[in-house]
Design an enzyme around this catalytic site. Structure first.
Site, PDB file in Angstrom:
ATOM      1  CG  ASP A   9      -2.004  -1.109   1.137  1.00  0.00           C
ATOM      2  OD1 ASP A   9      -1.966  -1.915   0.199  1.00  0.00           O
ATOM      3  OD2 ASP A   9      -2.852  -1.168   2.049  1.00  0.00           O
ATOM      4  CE  LYS A 107      -4.138  -4.322   1.143  1.00  0.00           C
ATOM      5  NZ  LYS A 107      -4.860  -3.254   1.871  1.00  0.00           N
ATOM      6  CB  CYS A 152      -2.191  -3.034   5.137  1.00  0.00           C
ATOM      7  SG  CYS A 152      -3.910  -2.448   4.969  1.00  0.00           S
TER       8      CYS A 152
HETATM    9  C1  VGL Z   1      -4.743   0.578   5.671  1.00  0.00           C
HETATM   10  C2  VGL Z   1      -6.307   1.458   7.062  1.00  0.00           C
HETATM   11  C3  VGL Z   1      -7.268   1.372   6.086  1.00  0.00           C
HETATM   12  C4  VGL Z   1      -3.327   0.168   5.464  1.00  0.00           C
HETATM   13  C5  VGL Z   1      -5.684   0.463   4.669  1.00  0.00           C
HETATM   14  O1  VGL Z   1      -2.853   0.113   4.312  1.00  0.00           O
HETATM   15  O2  VGL Z   1      -2.657  -0.108   6.494  1.00  0.00           O
HETATM   16  N1  VGL Z   1      -5.071   1.061   6.863  1.00  0.00           N
HETATM   17  N2  VGL Z   1      -6.950   0.870   4.882  1.00  0.00           N
END
Ligand code: VGL
Ligand code: ZN
Length: 198
Positions: A9, A107, A152
Site C-alpha cells: 500500500d 484489496k 495492512c
Molecule cells: C490501511 C487502514 C485502512 C493500510 C488500509 O494500508 O494499512 N489502513 N486501509
C-alpha cells in the site's frame, strides 16, 4: 525456491498530505526501490475501495474517523475516505518503481468488508487470491515493507505466517498509524505469530 518482496500500500493517501497520511510514509520510498532487485519476485498491494465503502466513517451516520464499530465480522476502525478506486489518492507514490512489479494485488474492493491483509478480507476467510499465486510460483519466503505497519503490513504478515510462509518484516522500511495502541499490539502480534522483525 523464490523469495518475494511484498510492498504494501505505498499509495498517495497513506503518505503525508494524503487522506490517511502516515508520518514518514514517503521517506521510505527510495530505500524500498533499492531493495527490489534482491528478490526473485516483486509484488505490490493496492488498497482499492469503492466510493461509500463500509470502512469509511462517512458511511456511518454520526461516526467520525478512528471510531470503532461492530461489523458482522468483528470490530472495525472507521477511516477517513481513502484510496477510492481511480482517485489520485489511490495511485502509487510517484517515486515508487512500479515497473518492477510482477504482480499488483488490489484489496478492499468488496463494499461490505474491509481488507487489511493481502491474503484475506477482514472476515479472515475470504481469499484475495495471493496465496494461490505464490503457491503456483513456488514462493515460500516473503519479505514485507510499506504502509501501514500496524494495519495492512501487520495483518498480511500474520496471515502469511499462519499460511506457513517464512515471513520477515523490515520495520525500517515501514511506518505505522498508531491509533489506540495499535503499534505495540501489532509488533507483539507479529512476534507471537513467528514473523521476523528486522
Ligand atoms: C490501511 C487502514 C485502512 C493500510 C488500509 O494500508 O494499512 N489502513 N486501509
Ligand atoms: Zn483502506
Amino acid at each position: 525456491m523464490t523469495d518475494a518482496l511484498i510492498v504494501i500500500d505505498m499509495q498517495n493517501d497513506f503518505c503525508p498530505g494524503g487522506a490517511l497520511g502516515v508520518t514518514g510514509g514517503d521517506v521510505i520510498v527510495d530505500d524500498i526501490n533499492a531493495r527490489m532487485s534482491a528478490f526473485g519476485a516483486m509484488i505490490l498491494t493496492q488498497d482499492w475501495h469503492p466510493a461509500g465503502h463500509s470502512s469509511f466513517a462517512s458511511s456511518h451516520p454520526g461516526a467520525k474517523p478512528m471510531d470503532v464499530t461492530d461489523m458482522p465480522y468483528g470490530p472495525q476502525v472507521l477511516w477517513p475516505d481513502h484510496c477510492v478506486q481511480g482517485s489520485a489518492g489511490a495511485r502509487f507514490h510517484d517515486q515508487l518503481d512500479t515497473d518492477r512489479a510482477d504482480m499488483i494485488i488490489r484489496k478492499g474492493y468488496n463494499p461490505s468488508i474491509d481488507s487489511y491483509s493481502a491474503f484475506f478480507e477482514n472476515d479472515r476467510e475470504t481469499p484475495t487470491g495471493l496465496h494461490g499465486y505464490l503457491q503456483t510460483r513456488g514462493i515460500t519466503a516473503l519479505t514485507m515493507v510499506g504502509l501501514a505497519l500496524d494495519f495492512c503490513v501487520n495483518f498480511s504478515a500474520v496471515d502469511a505466517a499462519r499460511l506457513g510462509y517464512d515471513v520477515r518484516v523490515e520495520t525500517s522500511l515501514s511506518r505505522g498509524i498508531d491509533v489506540n495502541g495499535s503499534m505495540d499490539a501489532a509488533l507483539a502480534g507479529m512476534r507471537a505469530a513467528g514473523v521476523a522483525l528486522i
